[in-house]
Design an enzyme around this catalytic site. Structure first.
Site, PDB file in Angstrom:
ATOM      1  N   ALA A  67      50.347  50.212  39.135  1.00  0.00           N
ATOM      2  CA  ALA A  67      50.622  49.724  37.841  1.00  0.00           C
ATOM      3  C   ALA A  67      49.332  48.830  37.614  1.00  0.00           C
ATOM      4  CB  ALA A  67      51.783  49.784  37.523  1.00  0.00           C
ATOM      5  N   GLY A 110      52.199  52.066  42.340  1.00  0.00           N
ATOM      6  CA  GLY A 110      52.247  53.093  41.441  1.00  0.00           C
ATOM      7  C   GLY A 110      51.308  54.252  41.645  1.00  0.00           C
ATOM      8  N   GLU A 113      53.305  56.228  44.411  1.00  0.00           N
ATOM      9  CA  GLU A 113      54.374  56.797  43.452  1.00  0.00           C
ATOM     10  C   GLU A 113      54.005  57.681  42.874  1.00  0.00           C
ATOM     11  OE1 GLU A 113      55.334  53.050  41.903  1.00  0.00           O
ATOM     12  OE2 GLU A 113      57.384  53.053  43.015  1.00  0.00           O
ATOM     13  N   GLU A 133      53.924  45.936  46.394  1.00  0.00           N
ATOM     14  CA  GLU A 133      54.906  45.382  45.236  1.00  0.00           C
ATOM     15  C   GLU A 133      55.228  43.888  46.001  1.00  0.00           C
ATOM     16  OE1 GLU A 133      54.825  48.501  45.767  1.00  0.00           O
ATOM     17  OE2 GLU A 133      54.737  49.418  43.824  1.00  0.00           O
TER      18      GLU A 133
HETATM   19  N1  CAA Z   1      45.969  46.423  38.207  1.00  0.00           N
HETATM   20  C1  CAA Z   1      45.134  46.059  37.599  1.00  0.00           C
HETATM   21  N2  CAA Z   1      43.625  45.731  37.889  1.00  0.00           N
HETATM   22  C2  CAA Z   1      43.247  46.140  39.367  1.00  0.00           C
HETATM   23  C3  CAA Z   1      44.374  46.725  39.764  1.00  0.00           C
HETATM   24  C4  CAA Z   1      45.678  47.134  39.478  1.00  0.00           C
HETATM   25  N3  CAA Z   1      46.675  47.290  40.100  1.00  0.00           N
HETATM   26  N4  CAA Z   1      43.884  47.248  41.436  1.00  0.00           N
HETATM   27  C5  CAA Z   1      42.701  46.700  41.142  1.00  0.00           C
HETATM   28  N5  CAA Z   1      42.314  46.436  39.619  1.00  0.00           N
HETATM   29  C6  CAA Z   1      40.919  45.721  39.332  1.00  0.00           C
HETATM   30  C7  CAA Z   1      40.774  44.379  40.072  1.00  0.00           C
HETATM   31  O1  CAA Z   1      41.281  43.416  39.430  1.00  0.00           O
HETATM   32  C8  CAA Z   1      39.149  44.261  39.944  1.00  0.00           C
HETATM   33  O2  CAA Z   1      38.875  44.004  38.527  1.00  0.00           O
HETATM   34  P1  CAA Z   1      37.797  42.989  38.115  1.00  0.00           P
HETATM   35  O3  CAA Z   1      36.545  43.722  38.647  1.00  0.00           O
HETATM   36  O4  CAA Z   1      37.780  42.767  36.833  1.00  0.00           O
HETATM   37  O5  CAA Z   1      38.125  41.708  38.909  1.00  0.00           O
HETATM   38  C9  CAA Z   1      38.940  45.611  40.125  1.00  0.00           C
HETATM   39  O6  CAA Z   1      40.097  46.663  39.839  1.00  0.00           O
HETATM   40  C10 CAA Z   1      38.459  46.084  41.484  1.00  0.00           C
HETATM   41  O7  CAA Z   1      39.450  45.597  42.591  1.00  0.00           O
HETATM   42  P2  CAA Z   1      38.801  44.425  43.677  1.00  0.00           P
HETATM   43  O8  CAA Z   1      37.755  43.693  43.065  1.00  0.00           O
HETATM   44  O9  CAA Z   1      40.107  43.748  43.979  1.00  0.00           O
HETATM   45  O10 CAA Z   1      38.740  45.481  44.764  1.00  0.00           O
HETATM   46  P3  CAA Z   1      38.405  45.253  46.265  1.00  0.00           P
HETATM   47  O11 CAA Z   1      37.857  46.392  47.075  1.00  0.00           O
HETATM   48  O12 CAA Z   1      38.291  43.672  46.777  1.00  0.00           O
HETATM   49  O13 CAA Z   1      40.169  45.354  46.488  1.00  0.00           O
HETATM   50  C11 CAA Z   1      42.595  46.555  46.302  1.00  0.00           C
HETATM   51  C12 CAA Z   1      40.882  46.597  46.278  1.00  0.00           C
HETATM   52  C13 CAA Z   1      42.954  45.968  48.008  1.00  0.00           C
HETATM   53  C14 CAA Z   1      42.940  47.780  46.079  1.00  0.00           C
HETATM   54  C15 CAA Z   1      42.718  45.370  45.462  1.00  0.00           C
HETATM   55  O14 CAA Z   1      42.260  45.844  44.230  1.00  0.00           O
HETATM   56  C16 CAA Z   1      44.122  45.277  45.286  1.00  0.00           C
HETATM   57  O15 CAA Z   1      45.151  44.724  45.985  1.00  0.00           O
HETATM   58  N6  CAA Z   1      44.768  45.707  44.079  1.00  0.00           N
HETATM   59  C17 CAA Z   1      46.191  45.808  43.694  1.00  0.00           C
HETATM   60  C18 CAA Z   1      47.162  46.702  44.369  1.00  0.00           C
HETATM   61  C19 CAA Z   1      48.413  46.555  44.019  1.00  0.00           C
HETATM   62  O16 CAA Z   1      49.081  45.482  44.254  1.00  0.00           O
HETATM   63  N7  CAA Z   1      49.262  47.498  43.443  1.00  0.00           N
HETATM   64  C20 CAA Z   1      50.477  47.524  43.141  1.00  0.00           C
HETATM   65  C21 CAA Z   1      50.392  47.488  41.603  1.00  0.00           C
HETATM   66  S1  CAA Z   1      52.233  46.947  41.106  1.00  0.00           S
HETATM   67  C22 CAA Z   1      53.028  48.446  41.151  1.00  0.00           C
HETATM   68  O17 CAA Z   1      52.255  49.429  41.121  1.00  0.00           O
HETATM   69  C23 CAA Z   1      54.482  48.521  40.269  1.00  0.00           C
HETATM   70  C24 CAA Z   1      55.101  49.903  40.427  1.00  0.00           C
HETATM   71  O18 CAA Z   1      55.859  49.811  41.738  1.00  0.00           O
HETATM   72  C25 CAA Z   1      54.964  50.704  39.653  1.00  0.00           C
END
Ligand code: CAA
Length: 261
Positions: A67, A110, A113, A133
């Site tokens: 998400a 998500g 999921e 999460e």
């Molecule tokens: N939401 C919003 N933006 C996101 C995102 C997310 N879930 N995942 C990645 N991005 C964005 C980053 O913020 C970044 O944007 P900027 O360039 O503007 O800074 C861009 O995508 C690239 O990401 P990274 O620079 O972080 O890339 P990386 O290779 O260093 O890391 C990653 C990759 C490990 C996947 C890391 O992006 C990450 O941890 N992302 C979040 C993963 C996460 O926590 N997902 C769960 C979300 S909560 C959810 O989904 C609730 C539910 O149950 C429905």
């Protein structure tokens, strides 16, 4: 088909609709506008007689990284509860035609999921799954705890949900969550998923829909109810032309020509 901002749609093979999540700079984070477009495209193509099956994939380094955290971070309880935040994600599960997830790169939160809501999952060797999460102070909210538990069992689901550690394509395959890992090569997993979707689309549509409904009953009903559902769907297919055609073709040693009727 239509032009969308956050997804791409195409028809890469007979009977197949391909939907590509297309926010690569945000690792295809599933924002509300993206999911609205996804639901709209699925509804349109589900009603399109030229389509028999879907492939859903990501672009760039991700299937979907979850998400949209930036969209969510300031939301209040009142807001998410009143507006039933994420409830509309479930629309995907009432699509009649099979959806194959071709998972490349990150399928986190998500994104994992979303893959689990699809009917079949194929993974690229690069696929990385997880429910991180817990690291954000929450838990999965798009069905992760429920569908993952049904797919890979309690102990693994607890571990994944409570530690937030990712798991690999190989682990997902060993645990039975994905059909298989499609060996290396750019776009290979999508190619394989499109070929599978084409095979499914070449069958009688009513039988395919009944098969999907029957398998889904195994995840929603008791064994007794599920067996009843299966038998009723099976019986119902004897009212179709495709059952007459399929069985006649077998007896006459020829290929069936489906009417989807
Ligand atoms: N939401 C919003 N933006 C996101 C995102 C997310 N879930 N995942 C990645 N991005 C964005 C980053 O913020 C970044 O944007 P900027 O360039 O503007 O800074 C861009 O995508 C690239 O990401 P990274 O620079 O972080 O890339 P990386 O290779 O260093 O890391 C990653 C990759 C490990 C996947 C890391 O992006 C990450 O941890 N992302 C979040 C993963 C996460 O926590 N997902 C769960 C979300 S909560 C959810 O989904 C609730 C539910 O149950 C429905």
């Amino acid at each position: 088909t239509k032009n969308y901002e956050y997804i791409l749609t195409s028809k890469p093979a007979e009977g197949v609709a391909l939907i590509t999540l297309n926010r690569p700079k945000a690792l295809n984070a599933l924002s509300t506008p993206l999911f609205t477009e996804l639901n709209e495209a699925l509804a349109e193509l589900d009603a399109d007689d030229s389509v028999g099956a879907f492939v859903l994939t990501g672009s760039g380094r991700a299937f979907a990284a979850g998400a949209d955290i930036k969209e969510m971070k300031d939301k209040t309880y009142n807001e998410v509860y009143q507006n039933r935040f994420l409830e509309d994600w479930g629309k995907l599960t009432s699509v009649r035609k099979p959806i194959i997830a071709a998972v490349n790169g990150f399928a986190l939160g998500g994104g994992c999921e979303l893959a689990l809501m699809c009917d079949i999952i194929l993974a690229a060797p690069t696929a990385t799954f997880g429910q991180p999460e817990i690291n954000l102070g929450v838990i999965p909210g798009g069905g992760g705890t429920q569908r993952l538990a049904r797919a890979i069992g309690k102990s693994r689901t607890m571990e994944i949900t409570l530690t937030g550690r990712n798991f690999s394509a190989a682990e997902a395959a060993a645990w039975g969550m994905v059909s298989r890992v499609v060996p290396e090569g750019e776009g290979k997993v999508v190619e394989e998923a499109v070929a599978m979707a084409q095979t499914i689309a070449s069958k009688g549509r009513l039988a395919v829909q009944a098969g999907k409904d029957a398998v889904n009953a195994a995840y929603e009903q008791t064994l007794r109810e599920g067996l009843n559902t299966e038998r009723r769907l099976f019986h119902g297919l004897f009212a179709t032309q495709d059952q007459k055609e399929g069985m006649a073709a077998f007896a006459e040693k020829r290929k069936a020509v489906w009417k989807h009727a």
